[in-house]
Scaffold this active site. Structure first.
Site, PDB file in Angstrom:
ATOM      1  N   HIS A  18       0.324  -1.177   0.046  1.00  0.00           N
ATOM      2  CA  HIS A  18      -0.200   0.390  -0.068  1.00  0.00           C
ATOM      3  C   HIS A  18       1.126   1.064   0.288  1.00  0.00           C
ATOM      4  O   HIS A  18       1.752   1.600   1.008  1.00  0.00           O
ATOM      5  CB  HIS A  18      -1.034  -0.254   0.990  1.00  0.00           C
ATOM      6  CG  HIS A  18      -1.612   1.598   1.095  1.00  0.00           C
ATOM      7  ND1 HIS A  18      -3.413   0.946   1.089  1.00  0.00           N
ATOM      8  CD2 HIS A  18      -1.726   2.469   1.276  1.00  0.00           C
ATOM      9  CE1 HIS A  18      -3.673   2.236   1.744  1.00  0.00           C
ATOM     10  NE2 HIS A  18      -2.602   3.763   1.347  1.00  0.00           N
ATOM     11  N   HIS A  20       1.668   5.311  -2.003  1.00  0.00           N
ATOM     12  CA  HIS A  20       1.221   6.566  -2.569  1.00  0.00           C
ATOM     13  C   HIS A  20       2.379   7.366  -2.969  1.00  0.00           C
ATOM     14  O   HIS A  20       2.952   7.764  -2.075  1.00  0.00           O
ATOM     15  CB  HIS A  20       0.732   7.715  -1.310  1.00  0.00           C
ATOM     16  CG  HIS A  20      -0.986   7.291  -1.098  1.00  0.00           C
ATOM     17  ND1 HIS A  20      -1.961   7.865  -1.375  1.00  0.00           N
ATOM     18  CD2 HIS A  20      -0.761   6.495   0.368  1.00  0.00           C
ATOM     19  CE1 HIS A  20      -3.199   6.982  -0.602  1.00  0.00           C
ATOM     20  NE2 HIS A  20      -2.583   6.102   0.272  1.00  0.00           N
ATOM     21  N   LYS A 104      -9.420  -0.161  -5.948  1.00  0.00           N
ATOM     22  CA  LYS A 104      -9.304   0.567  -4.421  1.00  0.00           C
ATOM     23  C   LYS A 104     -10.170   0.905  -4.170  1.00  0.00           C
ATOM     24  O   LYS A 104     -10.656   1.675  -5.195  1.00  0.00           O
ATOM     25  CB  LYS A 104      -7.894   1.206  -4.610  1.00  0.00           C
ATOM     26  CG  LYS A 104      -7.740   2.323  -3.293  1.00  0.00           C
ATOM     27  CD  LYS A 104      -7.575   1.229  -1.848  1.00  0.00           C
ATOM     28  CE  LYS A 104      -7.699   2.142  -1.018  1.00  0.00           C
ATOM     29  NZ  LYS A 104      -6.308   3.107  -0.440  1.00  0.00           N
ATOM     30  N   HIS A 141     -10.513   1.244   1.284  1.00  0.00           N
ATOM     31  CA  HIS A 141     -10.371   2.093   2.728  1.00  0.00           C
ATOM     32  C   HIS A 141     -11.574   1.885   3.305  1.00  0.00           C
ATOM     33  O   HIS A 141     -12.929   2.335   3.536  1.00  0.00           O
ATOM     34  CB  HIS A 141     -10.564   3.134   2.181  1.00  0.00           C
ATOM     35  CG  HIS A 141      -9.635   4.157   3.420  1.00  0.00           C
ATOM     36  ND1 HIS A 141      -9.097   4.866   2.796  1.00  0.00           N
ATOM     37  CD2 HIS A 141     -10.632   4.844   4.451  1.00  0.00           C
ATOM     38  CE1 HIS A 141      -8.938   5.873   4.164  1.00  0.00           C
ATOM     39  NE2 HIS A 141      -9.856   5.737   4.820  1.00  0.00           N
ATOM     40  N   HIS A 179      -4.754  -1.128   5.755  1.00  0.00           N
ATOM     41  CA  HIS A 179      -4.195   0.035   6.983  1.00  0.00           C
ATOM     42  C   HIS A 179      -5.880  -0.989   8.386  1.00  0.00           C
ATOM     43  O   HIS A 179      -5.703   1.282   8.561  1.00  0.00           O
ATOM     44  CB  HIS A 179      -3.867   1.457   6.465  1.00  0.00           C
ATOM     45  CG  HIS A 179      -4.920   2.341   5.683  1.00  0.00           C
ATOM     46  ND1 HIS A 179      -6.027   1.973   5.845  1.00  0.00           N
ATOM     47  CD2 HIS A 179      -4.679   2.974   4.734  1.00  0.00           C
ATOM     48  CE1 HIS A 179      -6.896   3.006   4.885  1.00  0.00           C
ATOM     49  NE2 HIS A 179      -6.111   2.865   4.538  1.00  0.00           N
ATOM     50  N   ASP A 252       0.799   2.646   3.742  1.00  0.00           N
ATOM     51  CA  ASP A 252       0.209   3.670   3.516  1.00  0.00           C
ATOM     52  C   ASP A 252       1.904   5.241   3.514  1.00  0.00           C
ATOM     53  O   ASP A 252       0.856   5.613   3.993  1.00  0.00           O
ATOM     54  CB  ASP A 252      -0.878   4.007   4.000  1.00  0.00           C
ATOM     55  CG  ASP A 252      -1.510   5.012   4.117  1.00  0.00           C
ATOM     56  OD1 ASP A 252      -1.878   5.014   2.712  1.00  0.00           O
ATOM     57  OD2 ASP A 252      -2.834   5.013   4.831  1.00  0.00           O
TER      58      ASP A 252
HETATM   59  O1  DOR Z   1      -3.495   9.145   5.336  1.00  0.00           O
HETATM   60  C1  DOR Z   1      -3.858   8.908   4.469  1.00  0.00           C
HETATM   61  N1  DOR Z   1      -3.168   9.506   3.621  1.00  0.00           N
HETATM   62  N2  DOR Z   1      -4.671   8.065   4.129  1.00  0.00           N
HETATM   63  C2  DOR Z   1      -5.371   7.899   3.117  1.00  0.00           C
HETATM   64  O2  DOR Z   1      -6.386   7.068   2.631  1.00  0.00           O
HETATM   65  C3  DOR Z   1      -4.773   8.707   1.873  1.00  0.00           C
HETATM   66  C4  DOR Z   1      -3.414   9.475   2.001  1.00  0.00           C
HETATM   67  C5  DOR Z   1      -2.875  10.185   0.612  1.00  0.00           C
HETATM   68  O3  DOR Z   1      -3.394   9.470   0.011  1.00  0.00           O
HETATM   69  O4  DOR Z   1      -2.536  11.220   1.224  1.00  0.00           O
HETATM   70 ZN    ZN Z   2      -3.363   5.161   1.489  1.00  0.00          ZN
END
Ligand code: DOR
Ligand code: ZN
Length: 351
Positions: A18, A20, A104, A141, A179, A252
């Site tokens: 997971h 970003h 997702k 999520h 998460h 995450d």
């Molecule tokens: O803390 C987070 N940041 N939780 C999420 O679900 C998305 C992520 C983000 O894309 O910044």
């Molecule tokens: Zn995330």
């Protein structure tokens, strides 16, 4: 590296289930940290605009590969952002071509860039049936967005109101609870059988909600789902270190620039890809479970995703003095604060 080595652990090279990575200058600024310590990562699709179609995912994958520094290897596993307009035929095409690893599900409004998410689950039933048929996992999520539900209860309520009915309706659907942050999440995942997995982040193993709120408000510990009470952190630690194949690492890691975090309405997200393996070695050692780190970070995820574990290995070395990480990294998009676990990190990845 001159400090004395006091312990050494070699494990199969980890994956991040997971992640970003963002796009543009942020992508260019952060990708090296994931590529250094992880062979593969499930790439979250919540860009603006989101990665919705197989063509979007293909183009995003190319941008990721183009931003990888020369000489580094890394396999991004692409996801599609499930919307009420997602076309089952496009999902099938993406899965068959091997480009798309998962979809997702963001309940609309649950988190960063989730406006295009799902409001009416009847509208995505056709896609879910196609996914159940093809074995494509749905990464969830798991928080309700009902404003009348307290933010600390949103995960537990989601399980009862949304996730369990969805799984009852689609028993063959393979689901990852992303998460998990609560004891209820851990218990539900553990009892869910082979079609249910759960990722746990680095930071939720380390902080509880006091980190965000006690003695001042600390935006760099704010993420979604928000960290909960201590009893929940302990349940997560127990799950991650137990060796139970249900649970695997999804950092995450979610970089936002400092100005976007440090304001009256700051963004959710914690940047951990740079020091996750050091943090995890510390946590697993603290729990007397260093022998389970490989299962959590490197073996359980591939089993769930029906992939082979990585052939490469990683060695972690414990020093007799703390190893240094920067407080923040500089990216073309701006500075990004690095997760501070609030204890000295003595483990490092041997390079
Ligand atoms: O803390 C987070 N940041 N939780 C999420 O679900 C998305 C992520 C983000 O894309 O910044
Ligand atoms: Zn995330």
């Amino acid at each position: 590296m001159s400090d004395t080595e006091i312990q050494r652990l070699t494990i199969t090279k980890p994956d991040d289930w997971h992640l970003h990575l963002r796009d543009g200058e942020m992508l260019e600024g952060v990708i090296r940290y994931s590529a250094r310590d992880f062979s593969r990562a499930i790439i979250m699709p919540n860009l603006v605009p989101p990665v919705v179609t197989t063509d979007d995912a293909s183009a995003y994958r190319e941008r990721i590969m183009a931003s990888l520094p020369a000489g580094m290897e890394f396999s991004p596993l692409m996801t599609l952002y499930l919307t009420e307009d997602t076309d089952p035929a496009d999902v099938e095409k993406g899965a068959e071509s091997g480009l798309v690893t998962a979809l997702k599900l963001y309940p609309a409004g649950a988190t960063t860039n989730s406006q295009s998410g799902v409001r009416d689950f009847d509208k995505v039933q056709g896609v879910l049936e196609k996914m159940a048929e093809t074995g494509l996992p749905l990464c969830v999520h798991g928080e309700v967005t009902d404003p009348s539900v307290d933010i600390f209860d949103r995960e537990a309520v989601f399980i009862d109101r949304v996730l369990d009915p969805l799984r009852q309706r689609n028993p063959q659907l393979r689901v990852v609870m992303e998460h998990v942050t609560t004891r209820q999440g851990v218990e539900y995942a553990r009892a869910g059988g082979d079609n249910l997995g759960a990722t746990i982040t680095t930071h939720h193993l380390i902080i509880n909600r006091n980190a965000i709120l006690a003695g001042g408000i600390r935006p760099h510990y704010y993420c979604l789902p928000v960290a909960k009470r201590e009893e929940h952190r302990l349940a997560l630690r127990e799950a991650a270190t137990s060796g139970d194949a249900t649970f695997f690492l999804g950092t995450d890691s979610a970089p936002h620039t400092d100005p976007l975090k440090e304001q009256a309405c700051g963004c959710a997200g914690i940047f951990t890809s740079i020091n996750t393996m050091s943090c995890l070695a510390h946590v697993f050692e603290e729990e007397g479970a260093l022998d389970q780190l490989e299962a959590f970070a490197s073996l359980n995820g591939p089993v769930f995703y029906r992939m082979k574990a990585n052939p490469e290995m990683m060695t972690l070395v414990k020093r007799d003095k703390p190893v240094g990480f920067p407080d923040r990294i500089q990216t073309g998009a701006g500075p990004v604060t690095v997760f501070d676990p609030m204890f000295p990190l003595c483990w490092e990845v041997a390079r």
